[in-house]
Design an enzyme around this catalytic site. Structure first.
Site, PDB file in Angstrom:
ATOM      1  N   HIS A  98       0.846  -1.203   0.000  1.00  8.39           N
ATOM      2  CA  HIS A  98       0.000   0.000   0.000  1.00  8.39           C
ATOM      3  C   HIS A  98       0.872   1.240   0.000  1.00  8.39           C
ATOM      4  CE1 HIS A  98       0.777  -1.146   4.187  1.00  8.39           C
ATOM      5  NE2 HIS A  98       0.780   0.148   4.465  1.00  8.39           N
ATOM      6  N   HIS A 100       0.823   5.253   1.187  1.00  3.50           N
ATOM      7  CA  HIS A 100       0.157   6.291   1.972  1.00  3.50           C
ATOM      8  C   HIS A 100       0.178   7.605   1.181  1.00  3.50           C
ATOM      9  CE1 HIS A 100       0.432   4.167   5.983  1.00  3.50           C
ATOM     10  NE2 HIS A 100       1.440   3.552   5.366  1.00  3.50           N
TER      11      HIS A 100
HETATM   12  P1  5GP Z   1       1.894   0.465   7.331  1.00  2.00           P
HETATM   13  O1  5GP Z   1       2.357   0.782   8.737  1.00  2.00           O
HETATM   14  O2  5GP Z   1       1.784  -1.007   7.110  1.00  2.00           O
HETATM   15  O3  5GP Z   1       2.636   1.194   6.258  1.00  2.00           O
HETATM   16  O4  5GP Z   1       0.447   1.084   7.251  1.00  2.00           O
HETATM   17  C1  5GP Z   1      -0.702   0.369   7.547  1.00  2.00           C
HETATM   18  C2  5GP Z   1      -1.790   1.383   7.709  1.00  2.00           C
HETATM   19  O5  5GP Z   1      -3.024   0.717   7.683  1.00  2.00           O
HETATM   20  C3  5GP Z   1      -1.714   2.145   9.033  1.00  2.00           C
HETATM   21  O6  5GP Z   1      -1.595   3.526   8.770  1.00  2.00           O
HETATM   22  C4  5GP Z   1      -3.031   1.776   9.744  1.00  2.00           C
HETATM   23  O7  5GP Z   1      -3.606   2.861  10.434  1.00  2.00           O
HETATM   24  C5  5GP Z   1      -3.901   1.303   8.596  1.00  2.00           C
HETATM   25  N1  5GP Z   1      -4.848   0.274   8.973  1.00  2.00           N
HETATM   26  C6  5GP Z   1      -4.594  -0.854   9.710  1.00  2.00           C
HETATM   27  N2  5GP Z   1      -5.718  -1.601   9.818  1.00  2.00           N
HETATM   28  C7  5GP Z   1      -6.690  -0.945   9.108  1.00  2.00           C
HETATM   29  C8  5GP Z   1      -8.064  -1.224   8.853  1.00  2.00           C
HETATM   30  O8  5GP Z   1      -8.637  -2.228   9.277  1.00  2.00           O
HETATM   31  N3  5GP Z   1      -8.738  -0.310   8.106  1.00  2.00           N
HETATM   32  C9  5GP Z   1      -8.143   0.813   7.603  1.00  2.00           C
HETATM   33  N4  5GP Z   1      -8.915   1.645   6.873  1.00  2.00           N
HETATM   34  N5  5GP Z   1      -6.845   1.113   7.840  1.00  2.00           N
HETATM   35  C10 5GP Z   1      -6.129   0.243   8.580  1.00  2.00           C
END
Ligand code: 5GP
Ligand code: ZN
Length: 144
Positions: A98, A100
């Site tokens: 993903h 951001h």
């Molecule tokens: P990472 O830290 O893996 O780059 O980002 C994962 C992102 O996914 C985090 O910013 C977190 O807030 C978001 N996230 C985690 N679980 C969920 C969820 O169930 N729904 C949504 N909409 N975002 C999520």
């Protein structure tokens, strides 16, 4: 199926969807760093940027770039961060690739500062901001 984002794609978990087509989905981060923090994903499951095939990678980054530009040009954000985390040492928590897209509205709160739980009201506001932008997204994507 344990992957949270795959479950969001399948509508097994709720999310606030800003945009989707057959290949990609864009929804609101549940713990936004700023108002409008988006997550851009391919619908297919790949663990990180490094596992994702080039074509899908290119389209997903183009989509993230289009969304960031709309924040800057159409919505007046003075800045935007577009970033992906690869590996838990880099802060990756969800192992479905993903990107951001984090609009910055003025006050710098540090990279991940300002995090809060997304409220229904904030989510509705952001969905409203995006409600008239679908054509711009589709037009941008038609470049590849
Ligand atoms: P990472 O830290 O893996 O780059 O980002 C994962 C992102 O996914 C985090 O910013 C977190 O807030 C978001 N996230 C985690 N679980 C969920 C969820 O169930 N729904 C949504 N909409 N975002 C999520
Ligand atoms: Zn997944």
């Amino acid at each position: 199926m344990a992957c949270v984002f795959c479950r969001i794609v399948k509508r097994e978990l709720p999310s606030y969807i800003v945009y989707e087509d057959d290949k990609n989905m864009v929804f609101l981060d549940i713990y936004p760093v700023s108002k409008g923090h988006l997550l851009v994903i391919p619908k297919e499951h790949y663990e990180s940027i490094h596992d994702t095939p080039g074509k899908i990678l290119a389209r997903t980054w183009l989509l993230a770039s289009i969304l960031g530009k709309i924040y800057r040009v159409e919505m007046g954000a003075p800045g935007v961060n577009i970033v992906t985390n690869s590996g838990s040492a880099a802060g990756q928590e969800v192992f479905h690739f993903h990107i951001h897209v984090i609009p910055r509205w003025g006050r710098w709160t540090g990279f991940w500062g300002g995090r809060h739980r997304l409220s229904e009201e904030e989510a509705r506001d952001v969905l409203d901001m995006w409600s008239s932008k679908k054509e711009l997204i589709v037009k941008g994507l038609s470049e590849i």
